[in-house]
Design an enzyme around this catalytic site. Structure first.
Site, PDB file in Angstrom:
ATOM      1  CG  ASP A 291      -2.424   0.002   1.031  1.00  0.00           C
ATOM      2  OD1 ASP A 291      -2.798   0.944   0.338  1.00  0.00           O
ATOM      3  OD2 ASP A 291      -3.144  -0.938   1.243  1.00  0.00           O
TER       4      ASP A 291
ATOM      5  CG  ASP B 181      -5.462   5.148   1.033  1.00  0.00           C
ATOM      6  OD1 ASP B 181      -6.180   4.225   0.854  1.00  0.00           O
ATOM      7  OD2 ASP B 181      -5.269   6.123   1.745  1.00  0.00           O
TER       8      ASP B 181
ATOM      9  CD  GLU C 266      -9.229   3.647  -1.229  1.00  0.00           C
ATOM     10  OE1 GLU C 266     -10.158   3.413  -0.813  1.00  0.00           O
ATOM     11  OE2 GLU C 266      -8.154   4.149  -1.146  1.00  0.00           O
TER      12      GLU C 266
ATOM     13  CG  ASP D 236     -11.592   0.836   3.331  1.00  0.00           C
ATOM     14  OD1 ASP D 236     -11.303   0.811   4.537  1.00  0.00           O
ATOM     15  OD2 ASP D 236     -10.766   1.372   2.432  1.00  0.00           O
TER      16      ASP D 236
END
Length: 535
Positions: free
Chosen positions: A104, A206, A269, A331
């Site tokens: 990430d 992210d 994302e 999430d």
């Protein structure tokens, strides 16, 4: 018919990505929190399962206000998870099994404990000051504008020491970096290089669409469709805080760094409508390799709606762009809780037979469901900030279930989140021995993808069908596979297409379905999916 050249496909186009939430995968030292040695211990399971790459949610030093998405050092490993030596050993172990590893990358913000921010808030003349986004108070002394945090409340936090507000799209402990500052850009590019040099095969980036905001700091307009029960941040339309025109230059810069290294991938994302999502591939595919396609998450689970999502997405893809699909993540609620156990089996077949790169969330191969979290055990800051409307993410982050006893053999201590019910039947050990299990179905699907290039990298053709089913053809070099999915609860007879009047049943979401020849039509059981090959 969707077609293209597949002569030079990269590993991330051919493979299946498996997301690991490190806190919850495997604990090696009894502290109740998963870690890198724990992940290394389970690599043989992942090769047995049949995936191609693992993506790890953040493992960097952090105060853990948002469980690793508030980073205090981009160039190290948090002691909770291990050491840099542990990480290097994991990379070697991963590659020795012909797997890939994705990390990430959290470029939108840092922790407020990061040395950069500690310097920035010392005084207005500090060289790091412009690394973050500061504004004077409004004339009434309040926030500079009406921007809202995704986690509730104003996106501006007043700093008493320097008399200005700083911007935070998420928690106040997560101040946003200023991507208009060239030094920030260069430094974050070097973060990528640091990990690429250690052998990382790619990054999931992210909240990529959040990286830059309106230069004029204009108020966001009111959302006319806002209603009670919606997230407070949805009270405004995020016209000036996400998806700004300057983002295209940023993603081009990130891609240039990735292109310095062979066979690396960037996954973004991006929570945007399809027509905006596909712009993140960049001009002439100079941007993100795989802008995450979340459109199946949260969509009403009906054949007509899912079929429309697939058709709209395929039609919107730029020429040569590679698609991708996701049905679960850290999430969102787990797919089994959203659509039921049988629906989750159908969703797994959909995910692993559509054109493009699938990303599977850990535990989905077992049919793990959301675990209710008692109020006193809630960990998620989102739920703590905005209670009562179901935004908590803890239920889908609970520990992996390896066996049916001792906290599922996730830990020898007390797990950081509850394990949940039905542990005796929903675990790797039990399901591996059961040919009817979700795990066995997942392994069959993954094996079929490996055996059949038509499923892995073939063309996609959506076929006409009714409102209760989805049918599509996957083909490559004369090899054709037909996927038929019955979304209804009852039996449903579906005709075979004219181009495939005879077929052989290759795989069913029901393990006890007899694999036999099919002619003209096939009756599917309720919530059943099948893959057929031309006879």
């Amino acid at each position: 018919m969707i077609s293209g050249s597949f002569s030079n496909l990269a590993w991330w186009q051919r493979g299946v990505v498996y997301q690991i939430y490190p806190r919850s995968f495997q604990d090696s030292n009894g502290d109740g929190i998963g870690d890198l040695p724990g992940i290394a211990r389970r690599l043989d399971y992942l090769t047995w399962l049949g995936i191609d790459a693992i993506w790890l949610s953040p493992i960097f030093p952090s105060p853990m206000k948002d469980f690793g998405y508030d980073i205090s050092n981009f160039l190290d490993i948090d002691p909770i998870f291990g050491t840099l030596a542990d990480f290097d050993a994991l990379v070697e172990d991963v590659h020795s099994r012909n797997l890939k590893i994705i990390l990430d990358f959290v470029p939108n913000h840092t922790s407020d404990q990061h040395p950069w921010f500690q310097e920035a808030r010392r005084d207005r003349r500090n060289p790091r000051r412009d690394w973050y986004i500061w504004r004077d108070p409004a004339p009434d002394g309040g926030p500079p504008n009406n921007w809202l945090s995704e986690f509730g409340g104003s996106a501006w936090e007043y700093d008493e020491a320097t008399g200005q507000y700083y911007y935070h799209a998420f928690l106040k402990e997560q101040p946003d970096l200023n991507w208009r500052n060239p030094e920030v850009v260069r430094t974050m590019h070097d973060v990528l290089r640091f990990w690429f040099d250690r052998g990382v095969d790619g990054f999931r980036i992210d909240v990529l669409h959040h990286l830059i905001e309106d230069a004029q700091f204009r108020d966001n307009p009111l959302n006319p469709e806002f209603a009670l029960g919606m997230r407070p941040s949805h009270a405004l339309l995020r016209v000036h805080t996400v998806d700004q025109p300057e983002i295209q230059g940023i993603i081009t810069g990130l891609r240039k760094v990735a292109d310095e290294y062979p066979e690396r991938v960037l996954i973004g994302e991006i929570h945007l409508p399809i027509e905006r999502l596909v712009t993140y591939y960049g001009v002439e595919l100079s941007g993100i390799h795989l802008p995450f396609n979340f459109n199946l998450i949260g969509a009403p689970w009906s054949a007509a709606i899912v079929r429309e999502i697939i058709a709209t997405y395929e039609a919107a893809l730029p020429r040569g762009a590679w698609p991708n699909w996701v049905v679960g993540s850290h999430d969102t609620g787990r797919i089994a809780s959203r659509v039921g156990a049988n629906g989750a089996r159908l969703a797994q077949m959909l995910l692993l037979t559509l054109r493009g790169t699938p990303t599977m969330y850990y535990g989905e191969e077992l049919g793990m469901a959301d675990v209710p979290i008692p109020a006193e055990l809630v960990q998620d800051p989102f739920e703590k900030n905005v209670p009562g409307i179901g935004v908590g993410r803890d239920p889908s982050r609970t520990p992996m279930r390896w066996t049916g006893h001792n906290y599922g053999d996730f830990t020898t201590g007390r797990p950081w989140l509850p394990i949940g019910q039905n542990l005796a039947i929903c675990n790797v050990e039990s399901e591996a021995a059961d040919p009817n299990s979700m795990l066995s179905l997942t392994r069959r699907l993954l094996r079929l993808r490996r055996e059949e290039p038509a499923l892995c990298i073939g063309d996609y053709q959506g076929l006409a069908c009714d409102d209760q089913s989805i049918t599509y053809l996957r083909s490559r070099e004369g090899r054709r596979l037909l996927v038929m999915l019955n979304f209804s609860e009852g039996p449903h007879r579906l005709p075979l297409p004219a181009e495939m009047p005879k077929a052989r049943l290759r795989l069913s979401s029901e393990a006890n379905r007899k694999l036999q020849p099919v002619q003209d039509s096939i009756e599917l059981h309720g919530v059943e999916g099948v893959v057929l090959e031309a006879a």
